[in-house]
Design an enzyme around this catalytic site. Sequence first.
Site, PDB file in Angstrom:
ATOM      1  N   LYS A   1       2.607  -1.973   0.489  1.00 53.51           N
ATOM      2  CA  LYS A   1       3.540  -2.104  -0.627  1.00 53.51           C
ATOM      3  C   LYS A   1       3.276  -0.959  -1.597  1.00 53.51           C
ATOM      4  O   LYS A   1       2.139  -0.719  -1.967  1.00 53.51           O
ATOM      5  CB  LYS A   1       3.301  -3.420  -1.361  1.00 53.51           C
TER       6      LYS A   1
ATOM      7  N   ASP B   1      -2.340  -1.791   5.380  1.00 54.80           N
ATOM      8  CA  ASP B   1      -1.963  -1.541   3.986  1.00 54.80           C
ATOM      9  C   ASP B   1      -1.865  -0.046   3.712  1.00 54.80           C
ATOM     10  O   ASP B   1      -2.384   0.758   4.470  1.00 54.80           O
ATOM     11  CB  ASP B   1      -3.080  -2.067   3.074  1.00 54.80           C
TER      12      ASP B   1
END
Length: 407
Positions: A210, A190
């Site tokens: 993201k 991440d």
Amino acid sequence: MPTIFGMYPVFLRLTGKRVLVVGAGPVAARRVHGLLAEGAQVVVVAPEVDEDFAPGAEIHRRQFTGSDLDGVWLVQACGPAEVNVRVATLARDLGIWCVDAADAQQSDAWTGSLITGPDGVAIAVSGGGDPGRARLLQTELTRALSEIDLRPTRGGPGAVALVGAGPGDPDLLTVRARDLLAAADVVVADRLAPLAALELTHGRILHVGKTPGDHTVEQADINEILVAEAQAGNRVVRLKGGDPFVLGRGGEELMACLAAGIDVEVVPGITSAVAVPAAAGIPVTHRGMATGFLVATAHGEDPALAAHLAAIPPEITIVLLMGVRSLPMMVEVLLSTRDPQTPTAIVERGWTPEQRTISATLSTVVRVAAEADVRAPSIVVIGAVAALHEQLGDVARVSPAAGLIAD
Ligand SMILES: C[S@@+](CC[C@H](N)C(=O)[O-])C[C@H]1O[C@@H](n2cnc3c(N)ncnc32)[C@H](O)[C@@H]1O
């Protein structure tokens, strides 16, 4: 360059091989026991041997003779010193390794104390000719071995570990997270995990982070990557910021792995929801100020969620994640029930060297945040405890290696 002992460590496969033990005292008994356990064909030669000395060994009750060395791979000379010298000399002439139990300095070979772990893990230690030191090492290393994650790092079926990596400082990684990173073949990372965590792995790194508003790799694709990598036999670490089960979609990844029959585990991490306010001197509960706290996402700018939060009693601290963009809308709805003077703080980039905190009230926070150009990642804290930042200040000891993968 030789070591100070001039001894070269080696493990011998003695299964089915003839090993001579000269002597039948306590040292010989220990050696015979160990040799039989490894499947050696043990021959014991000594004038006196107890009846139950070594069931399974070939016993000869007589003095040693040179022909006892025929067909022997290894000798343990555990008799009287003068016998051992003779045995060792003859063995050396024949090119047979001999351990002289009475004279470590003259002996051509030593028997190490063995410490075993799972799946063939073994440490053989030498006390440098001092059996007491060898025993001490054996005790200490046995304890140390039990504390090491010794699961195989190669081969076998693949597996996924959903690992919480904390809010940004590698010093806040759990021991389990470190062990799994060290053993990983693939790390699926991440953006909000600590950058330095990637230095703890030799595995392939796939970035699937993201950014707010830009879901480059969709969640369904991430799930597929985890399953496919594990099915290919890889040990996969899914490295997530904070805790995997706090607004981290870890539950969905767990379900996807279980549905595909993947061996999966969850490793909790220190969630930013609690750790980031803490870093700014804001305890999410505090006697006389807050009896509980509620963590919610502000992602999606959902007025219905804001209306739910507006119904929360004021003694419950509200902690908003992903709240920078939706702050004006959230605040507008909350002001319908909450005191405009409610202390409100925003902590930006907690547990990084750039951590900063904006102190305001519910009625001023939108303006103050805009003036300060507050950016994600940030945590919004609404409730009396938010005022404690001004009193207690920044209390995190952020390590120099702290920083986010996103940077
Ligand atoms: C998708 S959520 C993930 C939360 C994560 N699972 C956790 O337990 O901390 C991402 C949000 O967490 C918050 N966040 C994560 N790390 C942060 C940090 N170091 N400083 C401030 N906020 C952070 C921000 O609100 C960010 O938008």
